[in-house]
Design a protein around this motif. Structure first.
Motif, PDB file in Angstrom:
ATOM      1  N   PHE A  28       0.825  -1.206   0.000  1.00 15.76           N
ATOM      2  CA  PHE A  28       0.000   0.000   0.000  1.00 15.76           C
ATOM      3  C   PHE A  28       0.865   1.265   0.000  1.00 15.76           C
ATOM      4  CE2 PHE A  28       0.770  -0.708   4.489  1.00 15.76           C
ATOM      5  CZ  PHE A  28       0.943   0.563   5.007  1.00 15.76           C
ATOM      6  N   LEU A  29       2.094   1.165   0.499  1.00 11.78           N
ATOM      7  CA  LEU A  29       2.979   2.333   0.496  1.00 11.78           C
ATOM      8  C   LEU A  29       3.326   2.755  -0.932  1.00 11.78           C
ATOM      9  CD1 LEU A  29       5.313   1.433   3.479  1.00 11.78           C
ATOM     10  CD2 LEU A  29       3.573   3.229   3.401  1.00 11.78           C
ATOM     11  N   ILE A  30       3.526   1.789  -1.804  1.00  9.71           N
ATOM     12  CA  ILE A  30       3.788   2.096  -3.214  1.00  9.71           C
ATOM     13  C   ILE A  30       2.512   2.625  -3.862  1.00  9.71           C
ATOM     14  CG2 ILE A  30       4.413   1.145  -5.469  1.00  9.71           C
ATOM     15  CD1 ILE A  30       6.239  -0.831  -3.965  1.00  9.71           C
ATOM     16  N   ILE A  72      10.967   7.832   0.371  1.00 10.91           N
ATOM     17  CA  ILE A  72      11.449   6.810  -0.553  1.00 10.91           C
ATOM     18  C   ILE A  72      12.963   6.934  -0.632  1.00 10.91           C
ATOM     19  CG2 ILE A  72      11.322   5.868  -2.884  1.00 10.91           C
ATOM     20  CD1 ILE A  72       8.702   7.554  -3.209  1.00 10.91           C
ATOM     21  N   ARG A  73      13.633   5.823  -0.361  1.00 10.55           N
ATOM     22  CA  ARG A  73      15.085   5.765  -0.513  1.00 10.55           C
ATOM     23  C   ARG A  73      15.395   4.655  -1.503  1.00 10.55           C
ATOM     24  NH1 ARG A  73      14.705   5.376   4.866  1.00 10.55           N
ATOM     25  NH2 ARG A  73      14.731   7.326   5.956  1.00 10.55           N
ATOM     26  N   ALA A  74      16.042   5.010  -2.586  1.00 10.77           N
ATOM     27  CA  ALA A  74      16.377   4.022  -3.602  1.00 10.77           C
ATOM     28  C   ALA A  74      17.882   3.842  -3.678  1.00 10.77           C
ATOM     29  CB  ALA A  74      15.842   4.444  -4.962  1.00 10.77           C
ATOM     30  N   TYR A  75      18.276   2.608  -3.752  1.00  8.65           N
ATOM     31  CA  TYR A  75      19.669   2.214  -3.941  1.00  8.65           C
ATOM     32  C   TYR A  75      19.712   1.357  -5.203  1.00  8.65           C
ATOM     33  CZ  TYR A  75      19.712   3.576   0.958  1.00  8.65           C
ATOM     34  OH  TYR A  75      19.568   4.272   2.126  1.00  8.65           O
ATOM     35  N   PHE A  81      10.260   2.133   0.903  1.00 11.89           N
ATOM     36  CA  PHE A  81       9.175   3.078   1.107  1.00 11.89           C
ATOM     37  C   PHE A  81       8.831   3.020   2.589  1.00 11.89           C
ATOM     38  CE2 PHE A  81       9.174   2.106  -3.258  1.00 11.89           C
ATOM     39  CZ  PHE A  81       8.600   3.163  -3.928  1.00 11.89           C
ATOM     40  N   GLU A  82       8.971   4.143   3.263  1.00  6.52           N
ATOM     41  CA  GLU A  82       8.704   4.203   4.698  1.00  6.52           C
ATOM     42  C   GLU A  82       7.530   5.134   4.954  1.00  6.52           C
ATOM     43  OE1 GLU A  82      10.898   5.709   8.776  1.00  6.52           O
ATOM     44  OE2 GLU A  82      12.103   5.351   6.995  1.00  6.52           O
ATOM     45  N   ILE A  93       7.470  -0.383   6.518  1.00  2.35           N
ATOM     46  CA  ILE A  93       8.342  -0.246   5.355  1.00  2.35           C
ATOM     47  C   ILE A  93       7.936  -1.248   4.275  1.00  2.35           C
ATOM     48  CG2 ILE A  93      10.716  -0.601   4.530  1.00  2.35           C
ATOM     49  CD1 ILE A  93      11.704   0.487   7.171  1.00  2.35           C
ATOM     50  N   CYS A  94       8.073  -0.838   3.040  1.00  2.00           N
ATOM     51  CA  CYS A  94       7.930  -1.737   1.896  1.00  2.00           C
ATOM     52  C   CYS A  94       9.259  -1.717   1.160  1.00  2.00           C
ATOM     53  CB  CYS A  94       6.812  -1.266   0.973  1.00  2.00           C
ATOM     54  SG  CYS A  94       6.610  -2.309  -0.493  1.00  2.00           S
ATOM     55  N   ALA A  95       9.825  -2.886   0.947  1.00  2.00           N
ATOM     56  CA  ALA A  95      11.079  -3.010   0.194  1.00  2.00           C
ATOM     57  C   ALA A  95      10.779  -3.695  -1.130  1.00  2.00           C
ATOM     58  CB  ALA A  95      12.097  -3.820   0.994  1.00  2.00           C
ATOM     59  N   ILE A  96      11.320  -3.130  -2.198  1.00  8.23           N
ATOM     60  CA  ILE A  96      11.133  -3.681  -3.539  1.00  8.23           C
ATOM     61  C   ILE A  96      12.427  -3.455  -4.314  1.00  8.23           C
ATOM     62  CG2 ILE A  96      10.132  -1.517  -4.378  1.00  8.23           C
ATOM     63  CD1 ILE A  96       8.331  -3.178  -6.249  1.00  8.23           C
TER      64      ILE A  96
END
Length: 147
Positions: A28-30, A72-75, A81-82, A93-96
């Motif tokens: 849902f965060l995305i 949103i922190r992207a590596y 997504f926090e 958090i959602c990690a993708i």
């Protein structure tokens, strides 16, 4: 095509992505970020895509975005997504994978562009230009995948 299941809904003349069947924890965060943190406007979508591409290709170490609903922190390998407004004490958090998020972003963008045309927020010529950009963006992403 993303490895995550998704669909689109039109609500109040806007495109909403539905990731409920994706098996992605806290998806849902995305869903909330697309259209809120990343605005459903061509310039915002293009700007974010370029920022994520720079991270994905190693040109930049990290990209930090978001603001309305999440951070949103992207590596290079993953994006986080926090939730800015957690209900309890626990962090949500959602990690993708970054590449998978970029696929979702481009798929959503295509639906946004078509919706904008449907409601005459853009001209047919603008839609053609946006779809051309989208084709080029998919090409850049596919070049990275095939690299």
């Amino acid at each position: 095509m993303s490895k995550y299941k998704y669909s689109f809904e039109e609500k109040f003349e806007r495109i909403i992505i539905n990731l409920s069947e994706s098996n992605l924890e806290n998806s849902f965060l995305i869903e909330h970020s697309l259209g809120s943190d990343i605005l459903a406007e061509f310039d915002a979508i293009e700007e974010n895509f370029i920022a994520y591409l720079k991270v994905l290709t190693g040109e930049e170490e990290m990209y930090k975005g978001g603001g309305n609903t999440s951070i949103i922190r992207a590596y290079e390998n993953f994006a986080l997504f926090e939730n800015l407004f957690p209900d309890g004490e626990e962090e949500v958090i959602c990690a993708i994978e970054t590449i998978e998020f970029m696929k979702l972003l481009l798929a959503w963008a295509q639906e946004v562009f078509k919706c904008d045309r449907k409601y005459e927020r853009i001209s047919e010529e603008q839609l053609e230009g946006q779809l051309l950009w989208l084709k080029e963006a998919w090409g850049k992403l596919n070049n990275y995948i095939n690299y």
